[in-house]
Motif scaffolding. Structure first.
Motif, mmCIF file in Angstrom:
data_model
loop_
_atom_site.group_PDB
_atom_site.id
_atom_site.type_symbol
_atom_site.label_atom_id
_atom_site.label_comp_id
_atom_site.label_asym_id
_atom_site.label_seq_id
_atom_site.Cartn_x
_atom_site.Cartn_y
_atom_site.Cartn_z
ATOM 1 N N PRO A 224 0.831 -1.208 0.000
ATOM 2 C CA PRO A 224 0.000 0.000 0.000
ATOM 3 C C PRO A 224 0.864 1.255 0.000
ATOM 4 C CG PRO A 224 -0.028 -1.061 2.155
ATOM 5 C CD PRO A 224 0.674 -2.003 1.228
ATOM 6 N N PRO A 225 0.467 2.284 -0.740
ATOM 7 C CA PRO A 225 1.302 3.496 -0.849
ATOM 8 C C PRO A 225 1.627 4.130 0.494
ATOM 9 C CG PRO A 225 -0.443 3.521 -2.489
ATOM 10 C CD PRO A 225 -0.730 2.363 -1.589
ATOM 11 N N GLU A 226 0.673 4.126 1.431
ATOM 12 C CA GLU A 226 0.920 4.783 2.714
ATOM 13 C C GLU A 226 2.011 4.081 3.512
ATOM 14 O OE1 GLU A 226 -2.510 1.896 3.477
ATOM 15 O OE2 GLU A 226 -1.838 3.255 1.890
ATOM 16 N N PHE A 227 2.178 2.769 3.300
ATOM 17 C CA PHE A 227 3.224 2.049 4.020
ATOM 18 C C PHE A 227 4.595 2.479 3.520
ATOM 19 C CE2 PHE A 227 5.945 -1.555 5.091
ATOM 20 C CZ PHE A 227 5.593 -1.764 6.411
ATOM 21 N N GLU A 228 4.719 2.679 2.216
ATOM 22 C CA GLU A 228 5.989 3.144 1.663
ATOM 23 C C GLU A 228 6.269 4.591 2.056
ATOM 24 O OE1 GLU A 228 5.882 2.354 -2.519
ATOM 25 O OE2 GLU A 228 6.546 0.292 -2.223
ATOM 26 N N ASP A 229 5.202 5.328 2.432
ATOM 27 C CA ASP A 229 5.381 6.707 2.886
ATOM 28 C C ASP A 229 5.768 6.781 4.354
ATOM 29 O OD1 ASP A 229 4.752 7.613 0.383
ATOM 30 O OD2 ASP A 229 2.637 7.969 0.826
ATOM 31 N N GLY A 230 5.898 5.620 5.021
ATOM 32 C CA GLY A 230 6.370 5.594 6.396
ATOM 33 C C GLY A 230 5.296 5.430 7.447
ATOM 34 N N GLU A 231 4.030 5.310 7.044
ATOM 35 C CA GLU A 231 2.964 5.152 8.023
ATOM 36 C C GLU A 231 2.931 3.718 8.552
ATOM 37 O OE1 GLU A 231 -0.837 6.535 6.759
ATOM 38 O OE2 GLU A 231 -0.013 8.277 5.711
ATOM 39 N N ASP A 232 2.341 3.550 9.749
ATOM 40 C CA ASP A 232 2.179 2.215 10.305
ATOM 41 C C ASP A 232 1.128 1.452 9.510
ATOM 42 O OD1 ASP A 232 4.056 2.454 12.331
ATOM 43 O OD2 ASP A 232 2.618 3.354 13.719
ATOM 44 N N TRP A 233 1.201 0.135 9.570
ATOM 45 C CA TRP A 233 0.255 -0.690 8.839
ATOM 46 C C TRP A 233 -1.050 -0.829 9.618
ATOM 47 C CZ3 TRP A 233 -0.378 -4.478 12.346
ATOM 48 C CH2 TRP A 233 0.705 -4.789 13.165
ATOM 49 N N ALA A 234 -2.118 -1.077 8.874
ATOM 50 C CA ALA A 234 -3.446 -1.258 9.460
ATOM 51 C C ALA A 234 -4.218 -2.222 8.573
ATOM 52 C CB ALA A 234 -4.169 0.091 9.561
ATOM 53 N N ASP A 238 -4.099 -4.469 4.113
ATOM 54 C CA ASP A 238 -4.480 -5.765 3.549
ATOM 55 C C ASP A 238 -5.515 -5.604 2.442
ATOM 56 O OD1 ASP A 238 -2.787 -7.283 5.079
ATOM 57 O OD2 ASP A 238 -4.329 -8.046 6.440
ATOM 58 N N VAL A 239 -6.423 -4.645 2.600
ATOM 59 C CA VAL A 239 -7.454 -4.423 1.582
ATOM 60 C C VAL A 239 -6.802 -3.987 0.275
ATOM 61 C CG1 VAL A 239 -9.430 -2.994 0.931
ATOM 62 C CG2 VAL A 239 -9.276 -3.931 3.249
ATOM 63 N N PHE A 240 -5.796 -3.117 0.358
ATOM 64 C CA PHE A 240 -5.081 -2.714 -0.856
ATOM 65 C C PHE A 240 -4.414 -3.926 -1.505
ATOM 66 C CE2 PHE A 240 -1.354 -1.611 -3.248
ATOM 67 C CZ PHE A 240 -1.761 -0.547 -4.034
ATOM 68 N N SER A 241 -3.711 -4.733 -0.709
ATOM 69 C CA SER A 241 -3.019 -5.899 -1.261
ATOM 70 C C SER A 241 -4.007 -6.892 -1.865
ATOM 71 C CB SER A 241 -2.193 -6.581 -0.166
ATOM 72 O OG SER A 241 -1.227 -5.696 0.359
ATOM 73 N N LEU A 242 -5.180 -7.020 -1.254
ATOM 74 C CA LEU A 242 -6.232 -7.875 -1.810
ATOM 75 C C LEU A 242 -6.675 -7.349 -3.173
ATOM 76 C CD1 LEU A 242 -8.528 -9.946 -1.837
ATOM 77 C CD2 LEU A 242 -9.797 -8.478 -0.263
ATOM 78 N N GLY A 243 -6.906 -6.035 -3.264
ATOM 79 C CA GLY A 243 -7.290 -5.446 -4.546
ATOM 80 C C GLY A 243 -6.210 -5.616 -5.599
ATOM 81 N N ALA A 244 -4.946 -5.461 -5.198
ATOM 82 C CA ALA A 244 -3.838 -5.634 -6.138
ATOM 83 C C ALA A 244 -3.764 -7.076 -6.636
ATOM 84 C CB ALA A 244 -2.522 -5.231 -5.473
ATOM 85 N N THR A 308 -10.731 -0.541 -3.588
ATOM 86 C CA THR A 308 -9.706 -1.181 -2.750
ATOM 87 C C THR A 308 -8.326 -0.610 -3.019
ATOM 88 O OG1 THR A 308 -9.216 -2.965 -4.332
ATOM 89 C CG2 THR A 308 -11.021 -3.340 -2.769
ATOM 90 N N LEU A 309 -8.152 0.014 -4.197
ATOM 91 C CA LEU A 309 -6.848 0.535 -4.598
ATOM 92 C C LEU A 309 -6.728 2.038 -4.386
ATOM 93 C CD1 LEU A 309 -6.538 -1.481 -7.932
ATOM 94 C CD2 LEU A 309 -5.516 -2.043 -5.714
ATOM 95 N N ASP A 310 -7.691 2.620 -3.679
ATOM 96 C CA ASP A 310 -7.656 4.061 -3.426
ATOM 97 C C ASP A 310 -6.378 4.422 -2.683
ATOM 98 O OD1 ASP A 310 -8.252 6.759 -2.364
ATOM 99 O OD2 ASP A 310 -10.272 6.325 -3.108
ATOM 100 N N ARG A 311 -5.745 5.498 -3.122
ATOM 101 C CA ARG A 311 -4.496 5.912 -2.475
ATOM 102 C C ARG A 311 -4.720 6.330 -1.022
ATOM 103 N NH1 ARG A 311 0.426 6.925 -4.507
ATOM 104 N NH2 ARG A 311 1.833 8.188 -3.244
ATOM 105 N N ASP A 312 -5.910 6.812 -0.708
ATOM 106 C CA ASP A 312 -6.255 7.206 0.657
ATOM 107 C C ASP A 312 -6.800 5.986 1.393
ATOM 108 O OD1 ASP A 312 -7.208 8.214 3.025
ATOM 109 O OD2 ASP A 312 -8.352 9.852 2.117
ATOM 110 N N PRO A 313 -6.095 5.467 2.398
ATOM 111 C CA PRO A 313 -6.567 4.258 3.084
ATOM 112 C C PRO A 313 -7.915 4.434 3.767
ATOM 113 C CG PRO A 313 -4.728 5.257 4.276
ATOM 114 C CD PRO A 313 -4.822 5.961 2.960
ATOM 115 N N ASP A 314 -8.254 5.670 4.135
ATOM 116 C CA ASP A 314 -9.534 5.909 4.808
ATOM 117 C C ASP A 314 -10.720 5.755 3.864
ATOM 118 O OD1 ASP A 314 -8.265 6.423 7.218
ATOM 119 O OD2 ASP A 314 -8.076 8.574 6.815
ATOM 120 N N ARG A 315 -10.466 5.797 2.560
ATOM 121 C CA ARG A 315 -11.558 5.653 1.594
ATOM 122 C C ARG A 315 -11.714 4.217 1.101
ATOM 123 N NH1 ARG A 315 -9.828 10.859 -0.880
ATOM 124 N NH2 ARG A 315 -8.890 9.672 -2.586
#
Length: 350
Positions: A224-234, A238-244, A308-315
């Motif tokens: 997920p993009p936010e993880f590469e930006d240094g944020e903690d995982w949530a 997993d939802v992003f990885s599922l969509g990918a 599932t691939l939205d760059r914003d994890p909150d969406r």
């Protein structure tokens, strides 16, 4: 009652030699099926596969239960239908087949999703073919159920994030009576952690028994993009990885590209360019005219996948919401088969 934590326990020294003897006598390891990272998989005589990984020890040099096995058994304690969508790791042998290694036994699968989708969804001439919508919905729903189950919390265990969902970590089991709709099971729990633990507090990432570390969780392209930006995982990671993973099943590639790249030159992962956007699936529908952009599934499914691939994890929707959204899709209507060569990818952006 507070849920059980993910705690690895040492194995009694007196049982190691007897367990190793049992493994060699009862299971009789055979040919090596494959290797990945620090692990290798070996075919067993009794319709099982042995995953052999590095053995870790406590301060008294006693073998520790592998983190992956501990998480798997913890999940299997739940009396829940979706627990069957997590691979069953039914035996662990410490210091086996040799000191410094340990063995986890699992049921023998037909293969992983990466290999299965490539072999099944291609024309006789070898051209990749997009799976039909019925199969895509089946795969999407099974994986959403597995991920939602891991993310759920019970009296027996905490909520758990997988952190490495990808086609290679999804095992496929086929039934001769219905080979077109396989049973899927989420595997490789070596990166899984409790929800709420941060990178700084996640000490096991620095060297776990499964060969995982902070730099290796989330495979490139499924990160997920936010993880590469240094944020903690949530759980949204997993939802992003599922969509990918679903995106790979459709297009045979991961979803993000650099804005300066052409779609035809899509790289395998999205770590090379600091400016990244996902290929948009919204608003793209079927066209009988082969000159237009085409997707081999409905707008409804495309919209769910894009969310599932939205760059914003909150969406991004939760895995539990994905189950509901997929269940609300309209019944499938017959569509003509389209190969990947007939699908034109245009640089549309969310």
């Amino acid at each position: 009652m507070s849920p059980t934590k993910i705690n690895r326990q040492p194995s009694p020294e007196t049982t190691i030699e007897s367990r190793r003897t049992e493994y060699l006598r009862e299971w009789r390891p055979g040919a090596t099926l494959g290797r990945g990272g620090t692990a290798r998989c070996v075919l067993m005589v009794r319709e099982a596969v042995a995953k052999i990984i590095s053995q870790q020890y406590d301060e008294h040099s006693r073998p520790l239960t592998p983190h992956e096995f501990t998480v798997g058994r913890l999940l299997k304690r739940d009396d829940h239908n979706h627990a069957d969508l997590i691979v069953d790791m039914f035996e662990w042998y410490p210091d086996t087949p040799s000191p410094g290694e340990c063995t986890i036994l699992m049921p023998r699968a037909t293969g992983d999703l990466h290999r299965w989708i490539r072999e099944r969804c291609q024309d006789p001439n070898g051209t990749a073919r997009t799976p039909d919508e019925g199969l895509l919905r089946h795969i999407f729903l099974d994986l959403a159920k597995a991920v939602a189950f891991m993310h759920s919390r019970s009296e027996l265990r905490p909520s758990i994030v997988h952190r490495d969902i990808k086609p290679g970590n999804v095992l496929v089991f086929t039934d001769p009576d219905s080979p077109d709709l396989p049973t899927l099971r989420l595997a490789d729990l070596g990166s899984a952690r409790e929800v709420g633990a941060s990178r700084s507090s996640d000490g096991e990432d620095e060297g776990s028994s499964d060969g995982k570390n902070e730099g290796s969780i989330f495979t490139p392209g499924y990160t997920p993009p936010e993880f590469e930006d240094g944020e903690d995982w949530a759980t949204s990671c997993d939802v992003f990885s599922l969509g990918a993973t679903i995106h790979y099943c459709v297009f045979r590639r991961t979803p993000y590209i650099g804005l300066g790249d052409t779609v035809a030159g899509l790289p395998d992962h999205h770590t090379e360019d600091p400016v990244l956007e996902p290929v948009s699936l919204r608003g793209r529908s079927w066209h009988e005219d082969s000159d237009g952009p085409m997707l081999p599934f409905s707008n409804g499914l495309a919209d769910i996948l894009a969310s599932t691939l939205d760059r914003d994890p909150d969406r991004r929707p939760s895995a539990a919401s994905l189950i509901r959204l997929l269940g609300e899709l309209r019944p499938i209507r017959s569509r003509r088969v389209v190969t990947s060569e007939q699908v034109e990818f245009e640089p549309e952006w969310v």
